[in-house]
Design an enzyme around this catalytic site. Sequence first.
Site, PDB file in Angstrom:
ATOM      1  N   LYS A  49       0.842  -1.208   0.000  1.00 55.91           N
ATOM      2  CA  LYS A  49       0.000   0.000   0.000  1.00 55.91           C
ATOM      3  C   LYS A  49       0.871   1.250   0.000  1.00 55.91           C
ATOM      4  O   LYS A  49       0.631   2.190  -0.760  1.00 55.91           O
ATOM      5  CB  LYS A  49      -0.915   0.014   1.245  1.00 55.91           C
ATOM      6  CG  LYS A  49      -2.076  -0.955   1.162  1.00 55.91           C
ATOM      7  CD  LYS A  49      -2.865  -1.027   2.460  1.00 55.91           C
ATOM      8  CE  LYS A  49      -3.820  -2.215   2.416  1.00 55.91           C
ATOM      9  NZ  LYS A  49      -4.606  -2.403   3.630  1.00 55.91           N
TER      10      LYS A  49
ATOM     11  N   ASP B 240     -10.755   3.167   3.884  1.00 54.97           N
ATOM     12  CA  ASP B 240     -11.146   1.755   3.759  1.00 54.97           C
ATOM     13  C   ASP B 240     -12.662   1.627   3.533  1.00 54.97           C
ATOM     14  O   ASP B 240     -13.138   0.593   3.074  1.00 54.97           O
ATOM     15  CB  ASP B 240     -10.821   1.001   5.063  1.00 54.97           C
ATOM     16  CG  ASP B 240      -9.555   0.153   4.978  1.00 54.97           C
ATOM     17  OD1 ASP B 240      -9.176  -0.251   3.864  1.00 54.97           O
ATOM     18  OD2 ASP B 240      -8.954  -0.108   6.042  1.00 54.97           O
TER      19      ASP B 240
ATOM     20  N   GLN C 163      -4.555  -1.330   9.887  1.00 55.97           N
ATOM     21  CA  GLN C 163      -4.432  -2.626   9.234  1.00 55.97           C
ATOM     22  C   GLN C 163      -4.968  -3.720  10.148  1.00 55.97           C
ATOM     23  O   GLN C 163      -4.609  -3.805  11.325  1.00 55.97           O
ATOM     24  CB  GLN C 163      -2.964  -2.893   8.861  1.00 55.97           C
ATOM     25  CG  GLN C 163      -2.757  -4.158   8.038  1.00 55.97           C
ATOM     26  CD  GLN C 163      -3.375  -4.095   6.642  1.00 55.97           C
ATOM     27  OE1 GLN C 163      -3.613  -3.022   6.107  1.00 55.97           O
ATOM     28  NE2 GLN C 163      -3.645  -5.243   6.066  1.00 55.97           N
TER      29      GLN C 163
HETATM   30  N1  GUN Z   1      -6.469  -6.455   6.269  1.00 50.74           N
HETATM   31  C1  GUN Z   1      -6.598  -7.151   5.124  1.00 50.74           C
HETATM   32  N2  GUN Z   1      -7.125  -6.358   4.158  1.00 50.74           N
HETATM   33  C2  GUN Z   1      -7.347  -5.153   4.719  1.00 50.74           C
HETATM   34  C3  GUN Z   1      -7.884  -3.928   4.231  1.00 50.74           C
HETATM   35  O1  GUN Z   1      -8.269  -3.789   3.067  1.00 50.74           O
HETATM   36  N3  GUN Z   1      -7.926  -2.911   5.123  1.00 50.74           N
HETATM   37  C4  GUN Z   1      -7.516  -3.041   6.412  1.00 50.74           C
HETATM   38  N4  GUN Z   1      -7.626  -1.996   7.205  1.00 50.74           N
HETATM   39  N5  GUN Z   1      -7.028  -4.165   6.892  1.00 50.74           N
HETATM   40  C5  GUN Z   1      -6.939  -5.208   6.051  1.00 50.74           C
END
Ligand code: GUN
Length: 288
Positions: free
Chosen positions: A53, A123, A97
Amino acid sequence: MSAQIIDGKAVSARVRAEVAERVRGLVARGVTPGLTVLLAGEDPASATYVRNKEKAALECGIRGATLRFPADVSAATLAAELDRLNADPEVDGILVQLPLPPGISAEDSRALQRRIAPEKDVDGFLPFNQGLLMIGEPGFVPCTPAGCMRLLAEAGVSPRGKHAVVVGRSNIVGKPMAMLLLAADATVTIAHSRTPDLAAVVRTADIVVAAVGRPGLVRGDWLKPGAVVLDVGINRLPDGKLGGDVAFAEAVSVASAITPVPGGVGPMTIACLLENVCRAAERRLPPA
Ligand code: GUN
């Protein structure tokens, strides 16, 4: 007949190029979009996601930062950090996350996510943004379902008047996916692991979205010939390779279009996250 393979890598590269263009426009007007990720603990999969990311953000000119915390970090420390980021005008998007380390209770984990300011919830996980999606008003849409909609558009598939079956009812994929398809005028069925005769339900679908996390669950003979298949599953197979929730080798000769795993829906998630960060930053522009 062999299905059109929907190339998520190519589409995501296009989306990221569009984001980079928007970011250039923002920077020219004095706004550099910023994304901050909170990562707690040492989960290797989370570390990889977060690295990807941050790298993708930097590549399109977004100021990406990751704040790392040890696995024994307290919920109070993360809460204080979120309060600081909520108040920081240079941070447009905040992401906690998941999963948080086992020392943080499910209740605290939920409370921490909900501490993110709704206008920075890139998100799209907050109840507020999920609620806006439910009532058809603009807000942040969860990235994976948003990516699926973009893939349909790029494949030239309009959901209007189609029967879409979403297999999976998670808050971050299945439910928002169903809302997006509904908003796009599909007739939508949400099916799940407890649906009796899942095969018969899937067989009625013009569009199938598989998001249950069960490798190869959706078989080729479950599909209506010509169905469009989006496979959200990312499962580690016994041979170490990645596989989706759809038995691809079977489905490819029945579907009219299908996403592969890897290289289908997966790459779209980060691309749509970057789009959300861009949108968040655009709110900082002075009125034209
Ligand atoms: N853990 C796995 N995928 C994601 C996501 O898209 N966002 C977040 N915040 N945690 C994750």
